[in-house]
Design a protein around this motif. Structure first.
Motif: not given
Length: 518
Positions: A121-127
């Protein structure tokens, strides 16, 4: 999905928080909001300050939070809602953005590995959003239903009923994993483990039981700091009722007006007492108070004996640091030099500031290890006897399972047939009967409600009135088998029963009060 009243109040809080950085003096923004999940209305700036003070310390000290609402059923994607909070400061929620549910596909089994889910989730939202989240809250749909049910009745509840409701909400949510935070903060892990160790005993029942002990009180608790003192007014009325009403008021405190942190003037306690219309004032310094809770929440449950001993020492040190970390008005009788001098003439040293915070825990833990054992089953029999009758009006049984000197499990025994079977029987017979069903019980301790009430009111509500007479009253109650019994008897208890109360108090004070004046 969420209760309208809760949603309206929460959005009001977000709007206020977003305006704080835009004004020169946010304290002048006189706006009222409710503390979430409660009927308690306070100034919005005070709530802002409480989040700013407590959230980084106890929850997460980084910015940006994601709330994820998930289904209780096994669906292709269990995500019901994603809400992104971009915070200006850790814990200060100022804006919310609803993300598409298909931002991520989550299966029910994915919740078993929350570290991996969080990283994804952290990677998706950062992207996609350019924001790095530091914290993920997972709320199950059944948890939302419980919150809605709780919030719908808030306006109809008394403060006492509200506390019962919020305790039930917390216990059900944590027992059934309806609410979680990742990374898991210490306070949440601590609460989960405590509730698990209660083994089904209701938090609301514990609150109701101990709440019934306290007499009427009207107290102002001030959490003091040079930055922003906070005043908590606590009132209990209608002592005759078992569900006596409680009033709670939380406000900002004007330290300058009352010379709270002045080096050249004494705090104007009488003016505080008059303005707030209270009987007693207790002042606690915020930092030591919050530090103690930080260390408490770091404790593993069941707690290690040495860790418990250390926490006990720190709590006692906090009590003895009167005038340093806390203060009260009216001043405690035992802090009066003339009274202490007169008592000393009778050989009794009663000095709050000389409390042996290192010796008392060692003494009590060693006493327990010697006469009860490091591994034992201790049965607590709680009775409630009327003044004019020797019969039990009610009996509660709680079994403490102790391993390596620590309580590992509690068992509330609520078997009507068993209670009838042991009613009015001596502790020796109670021990035999219950050992057959629950394993060998090494010690049976009977404590009556009147004794607990006397102890709590002496050391909490009426602490400022403590004297040798109130202490002697407790000792006399401990000698009376109507209010306190122990089976099998241990030598210290035999000594207590045989010795005159004043002589026993003198010996006891030589242990709990440091002899050395340094």
């Amino acid at each position: 999905m969420i209760n309208d009243s809760f949603k309206e109040n929460w959005l009001k809080i977000l709007r206020f928080n977003s305006n704080v950085p835009l004004v020169e003096n946010p304290k002048e923004l006189k706006e009222l909001v409710r503390i979430p999940f409660t009927p308690i209305e306070i100034e919005a700036f005070l709530l802002y300050h409480l989040f700013d003070l407590l959230y980084p310390r106890f929850v997460n000290d980084q910015q940006n939070i994601l709330d994820m609402i998930v289904s209780d059923f096994d669906l292709d994607n269990i995500v019901f809602g994603l809400y992104l909070y971009e915070t200006t400061k850790p814990g200060i929620h100022s804006a919310v953005k609803k993300l598409p549910k298909d931002t991520i596909v989550v299966k029910k089994e994915d919740l078993d590995n929350r570290e991996e889910l969080f990283n994804t989730l952290q990677a998706i939202i950062l992207k996609e959003q350019g924001i790095k989240i530091s914290c993920m809250k997972i709320i199950r749909k059944r948890g939302i239903d419980l919150i809605n049910s709780h919030c719908q009745k808030l306006n109809k509840l008394t403060t006492y009923e509200f506390v019962i409701s919020i305790l039930n909400l917390i216990q059900i949510s944590l027992e059934n994993d309806l609410f979680s935070i990742h990374p898991e903060p210490n306070f949440l892990r601590f609460y989960k483990n405590c509730i698990a160790s209660l083994n089904g005993i209701s938090l609301s029942k514990i609150f109701a039981y101990f709440g019934s002990f306290f007499t009427v009180f009207n107290t102002l608790l001030i959490l003091n700091s040079r930055r922003l003192p906070i005043a908590l007014k606590l009132i209990k009325k209608n002592e005759k009722s078992s569900n006596s009403e409680i009033d709670i008021k939380l406000t900002l405190f004007d330290g300058e007006k009352y010379k709270l942190n002045s080096k050249s003037h004494e705090t104007d306690f009488k003016l505080i007492q008059s303005d707030f219309k209270v009987d007693k004032i207790v002042i606690l310094n915020q930092n030591p108070f919050l530090l103690f809770f930080s260390e408490l929440f770091e404790t593993e449950i069941p707690a290690d004996k040495e860790k418990l001993k250390l926490l006990f020492q720190k709590a006692l040190y906090g009590i003895r640091s009167y005038d340093l970390n806390w203060n009260m008005f009216p001043k405690p009788n035992i802090n009066n030099f003339v009274l202490r001098f007169l008592i000393r003439l009778f050989g009794i040293n009663l000095n709050l500031k000389k409390l042996s915070h290192w010796a008392i825990p060692d003494f009590l833990f060693d006493l327990g290890a010697t006469y009860i054992g490091l591994n034992a089953n201790l049965l607590l029999v709680l009775t409630d006897k009327s003044k004019n009758s020797s019969k039990h009006t009610s009996t509660e049984l709680i079994l403490f399972r102790i391993e390596n000197g620590s309580i590992t499990k509690l068992e509330y025994i609520n078997n009507p047939e068993l209670l009838i079977k042991i009613k009015l029987k001596p502790l020796e017979s109670v021990r035999i009967v219950l050992s057959e069903k629950f394993g060998f019980i090494s010690t049976v301790l009977l404590v009556d409600k009147h004794l607990i009430k006397t102890i709590l009111n002496t050391f909490l509500i009426n602490f400022h009135r403590i004297s040798i007479f109130s202490l002697l009253k407790i000792i006399k109650l401990l000698k009376n088998p109507r209010y306190f019994q122990l089976y099998p008897e241990i030598p210290p208890y035999t000594l207590l029963k045989k010795k005159r109360s004043i002589c026993f108090l003198k010996d006891l004070m030589s242990i709990v009060i440091d002899k050395h004046d340094f």
